[in-house]
Design a protein around this motif. Structure first.
Motif, mmCIF file in Angstrom:
data_model
loop_
_atom_site.group_PDB
_atom_site.id
_atom_site.type_symbol
_atom_site.label_atom_id
_atom_site.label_comp_id
_atom_site.label_asym_id
_atom_site.label_seq_id
_atom_site.Cartn_x
_atom_site.Cartn_y
_atom_site.Cartn_z
ATOM 1 N N LEU A 45 0.828 -1.211 0.000
ATOM 2 C CA LEU A 45 0.000 0.000 0.000
ATOM 3 C C LEU A 45 0.861 1.258 0.000
ATOM 4 O O LEU A 45 0.552 2.229 -0.700
ATOM 5 C CB LEU A 45 -0.963 -0.013 1.186
ATOM 6 C CG LEU A 45 -2.053 -1.085 1.124
ATOM 7 C CD1 LEU A 45 -2.842 -1.119 2.427
ATOM 8 C CD2 LEU A 45 -2.979 -0.875 -0.070
ATOM 9 N N ILE A 57 -3.764 10.258 6.134
ATOM 10 C CA ILE A 57 -4.362 8.926 6.089
ATOM 11 C C ILE A 57 -5.503 8.920 7.096
ATOM 12 O O ILE A 57 -5.324 9.327 8.247
ATOM 13 C CB ILE A 57 -3.349 7.818 6.471
ATOM 14 C CG1 ILE A 57 -2.109 7.850 5.576
ATOM 15 C CG2 ILE A 57 -4.024 6.443 6.456
ATOM 16 C CD1 ILE A 57 -2.347 7.508 4.127
ATOM 17 N N GLY A 68 -4.381 1.731 8.652
ATOM 18 C CA GLY A 68 -4.097 3.156 8.540
ATOM 19 C C GLY A 68 -2.911 3.638 9.346
ATOM 20 O O GLY A 68 -2.102 4.432 8.851
ATOM 21 N N ALA A 122 -8.610 4.417 4.927
ATOM 22 C CA ALA A 122 -8.133 3.040 5.055
ATOM 23 C C ALA A 122 -9.033 2.249 5.989
ATOM 24 O O ALA A 122 -9.362 2.704 7.078
ATOM 25 C CB ALA A 122 -6.701 3.044 5.583
ATOM 26 N N THR A 150 -9.016 2.621 0.500
ATOM 27 C CA THR A 150 -8.221 1.417 0.332
ATOM 28 C C THR A 150 -8.546 0.417 1.433
ATOM 29 O O THR A 150 -8.910 0.810 2.538
ATOM 30 C CB THR A 150 -6.704 1.732 0.305
ATOM 31 O OG1 THR A 150 -5.995 0.593 -0.170
ATOM 32 C CG2 THR A 150 -6.175 2.138 1.667
#
Length: 177
Positions: A45, A57, A68, A122, A150
């Motif tokens: 990632l 993030i 994260g 995340a 993500t």
């Protein structure tokens, strides 16, 4: 370390009929018990997002913290925490969202983001997309832009990726079931 799809799948345990009959739960506990597996997903990632125009993030309560936090550290970016109601000690804004049976909410500190911030959201998995969409709405209310969502796992049959896309938020996952 090279991304190994087979290793990733071997570290995600399928729990049939949990939390209710007919549901197969994807358990990432074995993944995080494997230093090699954890390093692989965070490095993969980080490589994807290293050159992206991302300033923060955002990690979603609670398993999103597992993705994260190390990703923010690896990329040298601030971490924004999105929590369930009543867990953050400072001034917050809240976004409610629908669940299959009822509703839920997320909160974020009012000073966590500002206009111009660009956030990667995340989480551990993308299911219906409700939690990630709620986090994106909170970002936008604070003037920030959610760049992408993500996750380790996508469950495309539940429609979350398509829902995020319809909200203008691309998504990326390392595997899908």
């Amino acid at each position: 370390m090279v991304f190994d799809q087979q290793l990733l799948h071997s570290l995600i345990r399928a729990i049939p009929n949990w939390p209710e009959p007919g549901v197969t739960f994807r358990d990432i506990t074995p993944l995080f018990q494997s230093p090699k597996g954890t390093e692989m997903i965070i490095n993969t990632l980080a490589e994807r997002y290293r050159e992206r125009d991302i300033t923060h993030i955002g990690a979603l309560d609670a398993r999103g913290f597992l993705v994260g936090s190390p990703l923010a550290c690896k990329l040298g970016l601030p971490l924004v925490i999105f929590r369930k109601p009543g867990k953050l000690p400072y001034d917050v804004i809240r976004e409610e969202y629908a669940l299959e049976y009822g509703s839920a909410a997320l909160e974020v500190h009012t000073d966590a983001l500002k206009k111009g911030d660009r956030l990667l959201l995340a989480d551990d998995l993308i299911a219906t997309g409700g939690t990630l969409c709620a986090a994106a709405k909170l970002c936008r209310r604070l003037g920030a832009e959610p760049v992408e969502a993500t996750a380790i796992i996508d469950l495309p049959a539940l429609g979350g990726s398509k829902r995020l896309d319809s909200e203008g938020i691309p998504s990326f996952s390392l595997c899908s079931y």
